[in-house]
Design a protein around this motif. Structure first.
Motif, PDB file in Angstrom:
ATOM      1  N   PRO A  28       0.831  -1.203   0.000  1.00 53.63           N
ATOM      2  CA  PRO A  28       0.000   0.000   0.000  1.00 53.63           C
ATOM      3  C   PRO A  28       0.868   1.258   0.000  1.00 53.63           C
ATOM      4  O   PRO A  28       1.914   1.308   0.638  1.00 53.63           O
ATOM      5  CB  PRO A  28      -0.794  -0.125   1.300  1.00 53.63           C
ATOM      6  CG  PRO A  28       0.042  -0.984   2.177  1.00 53.63           C
ATOM      7  CD  PRO A  28       0.791  -1.913   1.266  1.00 53.63           C
ATOM      8  N   GLY A  32      -2.981   7.534   0.632  1.00 47.60           N
ATOM      9  CA  GLY A  32      -4.021   7.141  -0.314  1.00 47.60           C
ATOM     10  C   GLY A  32      -3.555   7.059  -1.754  1.00 47.60           C
ATOM     11  O   GLY A  32      -4.360   7.129  -2.673  1.00 47.60           O
ATOM     12  N   GLY A  33      -2.255   6.902  -1.968  1.00 47.07           N
ATOM     13  CA  GLY A  33      -1.735   6.802  -3.327  1.00 47.07           C
ATOM     14  C   GLY A  33      -2.219   5.536  -4.015  1.00 47.07           C
ATOM     15  O   GLY A  33      -2.279   4.474  -3.409  1.00 47.07           O
ATOM     16  N   ASP A  34      -2.589   5.649  -5.268  1.00 48.49           N
ATOM     17  CA  ASP A  34      -3.072   4.525  -6.048  1.00 48.49           C
ATOM     18  C   ASP A  34      -1.926   3.988  -6.910  1.00 48.49           C
ATOM     19  O   ASP A  34      -1.309   4.757  -7.650  1.00 48.49           O
ATOM     20  CB  ASP A  34      -4.223   4.993  -6.932  1.00 48.49           C
ATOM     21  CG  ASP A  34      -4.860   3.873  -7.737  1.00 48.49           C
ATOM     22  OD1 ASP A  34      -4.309   2.750  -7.766  1.00 48.49           O
ATOM     23  OD2 ASP A  34      -5.916   4.120  -8.354  1.00 48.49           O
ATOM     24  N   PRO A  35      -1.604   2.691  -6.843  1.00 49.00           N
ATOM     25  CA  PRO A  35      -0.525   2.145  -7.681  1.00 49.00           C
ATOM     26  C   PRO A  35      -0.727   2.392  -9.174  1.00 49.00           C
ATOM     27  O   PRO A  35       0.234   2.432  -9.929  1.00 49.00           O
ATOM     28  CB  PRO A  35      -0.549   0.654  -7.361  1.00 49.00           C
ATOM     29  CG  PRO A  35      -1.136   0.566  -6.002  1.00 49.00           C
ATOM     30  CD  PRO A  35      -2.143   1.688  -5.926  1.00 49.00           C
ATOM     31  N   ALA A  36      -1.962   2.618  -9.612  1.00 48.35           N
ATOM     32  CA  ALA A  36      -2.219   2.906 -11.020  1.00 48.35           C
ATOM     33  C   ALA A  36      -1.699   4.281 -11.428  1.00 48.35           C
ATOM     34  O   ALA A  36      -1.555   4.571 -12.606  1.00 48.35           O
ATOM     35  CB  ALA A  36      -3.709   2.811 -11.312  1.00 48.35           C
ATOM     36  N   HIS A  37      -1.410   5.132 -10.445  1.00 45.99           N
ATOM     37  CA  HIS A  37      -0.928   6.482 -10.732  1.00 45.99           C
ATOM     38  C   HIS A  37       0.589   6.594 -10.717  1.00 45.99           C
ATOM     39  O   HIS A  37       1.133   7.696 -10.779  1.00 45.99           O
ATOM     40  CB  HIS A  37      -1.510   7.478  -9.736  1.00 45.99           C
ATOM     41  CG  HIS A  37      -2.981   7.651  -9.877  1.00 45.99           C
ATOM     42  ND1 HIS A  37      -3.790   7.933  -8.811  1.00 45.99           N
ATOM     43  CD2 HIS A  37      -3.805   7.559 -10.955  1.00 45.99           C
ATOM     44  CE1 HIS A  37      -5.039   8.019  -9.222  1.00 45.99           C
ATOM     45  NE2 HIS A  37      -5.070   7.793 -10.516  1.00 45.99           N
ATOM     46  N   VAL A 107       4.568   9.019  -7.735  1.00 45.18           N
ATOM     47  CA  VAL A 107       3.157   9.379  -7.839  1.00 45.18           C
ATOM     48  C   VAL A 107       3.142  10.893  -7.672  1.00 45.18           C
ATOM     49  O   VAL A 107       3.547  11.403  -6.625  1.00 45.18           O
ATOM     50  CB  VAL A 107       2.296   8.707  -6.759  1.00 45.18           C
ATOM     51  CG1 VAL A 107       0.850   9.167  -6.879  1.00 45.18           C
ATOM     52  CG2 VAL A 107       2.391   7.193  -6.848  1.00 45.18           C
ATOM     53  N   LEU A 111      -1.834  13.796  -7.736  1.00 46.83           N
ATOM     54  CA  LEU A 111      -2.621  12.560  -7.726  1.00 46.83           C
ATOM     55  C   LEU A 111      -2.663  11.901  -6.349  1.00 46.83           C
ATOM     56  O   LEU A 111      -3.482  11.010  -6.114  1.00 46.83           O
ATOM     57  CB  LEU A 111      -2.068  11.577  -8.764  1.00 46.83           C
ATOM     58  CG  LEU A 111      -2.112  12.061 -10.214  1.00 46.83           C
ATOM     59  CD1 LEU A 111      -1.470  11.036 -11.130  1.00 46.83           C
ATOM     60  CD2 LEU A 111      -3.545  12.344 -10.636  1.00 46.83           C
ATOM     61  N   ALA A 112      -1.763  12.282  -5.462  1.00 45.11           N
ATOM     62  CA  ALA A 112      -1.740  11.745  -4.092  1.00 45.11           C
ATOM     63  C   ALA A 112      -1.262  12.856  -3.154  1.00 45.11           C
ATOM     64  O   ALA A 112      -0.148  12.817  -2.651  1.00 45.11           O
ATOM     65  CB  ALA A 112      -0.840  10.525  -3.993  1.00 45.11           C
TER      66      ALA A 112
END
Length: 187
Positions: A28, A32-37, A107, A111-112
């Motif tokens: 993780p 709240g970072g998204d691995p897709a970003h 990221v 985006l995060a």
């Protein structure tokens, strides 16, 4: 007379070529970072508050496929150029192991974004020059968030009486493990 437009430089996303990324290493992401970003970017285009999540052990065109090491490093960037060497950068604010062409997994802060609330412990990078030395030394200066507004926070730095307003691109949350390791060094 030439109609050639003036040369301008802009940061652009680099295309992702064949690269090995171990899924089990990512885990993780903070804030709240998204691995897709996750983007691949050059070290010299990383901006303050971007989330650095990995690095490469090789460059494209090499004999083997470059491997992205994710999860080994994960921190909010506080980039700065080296005071004496061109094309050498720090991304964590202290160490200078990055050259301009090194590739980094990030990221972007947009985006995060990092969220700060009153009472959070934060750090910024400060410089000082001891009287007997010719080089400046970079160090982490800690403080406590006293208020937030848009892209700025008010921080009372340790040892100062009055709080100061700082951009979120200049600070990051204190890494508790790193701070404890620093303290244990002097115990």
């Amino acid at each position: 007379m030439s109609d050639t437009p003036p040369l301008t430089t802009t940061a652009t996303r680099l295309p992702l070529w064949d690269v090995v990324i171990g899924r089990e290493d990512l885990g993780p992401l903070p804030d709240g970072g998204d691995p897709a970003h996750v983007w691949v970017d050059r070290a010299d285009t990383v901006r303050g508050s971007d989330l650095v999540v990995g690095y490469f052990d090789g460059q494209p065109g090499g004999r083997r496929m470059p491997t992205a090491h994710v999860g080994e490093v994960c921190f909010r960037a506080l980039p700065a150029p080296h005071p004496h060497y061109q094309d050498v950068f720090t991304l964590d604010g202290i160490m200078f192991p990055w050259t301009a062409h090194d590739l980094v997994l990030i990221v972007p802060a947009a985006l995060a974004p990092a969220a700060y609330t009153a009472g959070d412990r934060v750090e910024l990078i400060a410089e000082r020059r001891p009287g007997h030395e010719t080089l400046t030394r970079r160090y982490e200066r800690h403080g406590t968030v006293t208020g937030t507004a848009d892209d700025a926070v008010t921080v009372r730095l340790d040892g100062d009486a009055l709080p100061v307003a700082l951009s979120t691109a200049l600070i990051r949350h204190v890494n508790a493990e790193s701070a404890q390791m620093d303290r244990s060094m002097y115990d």
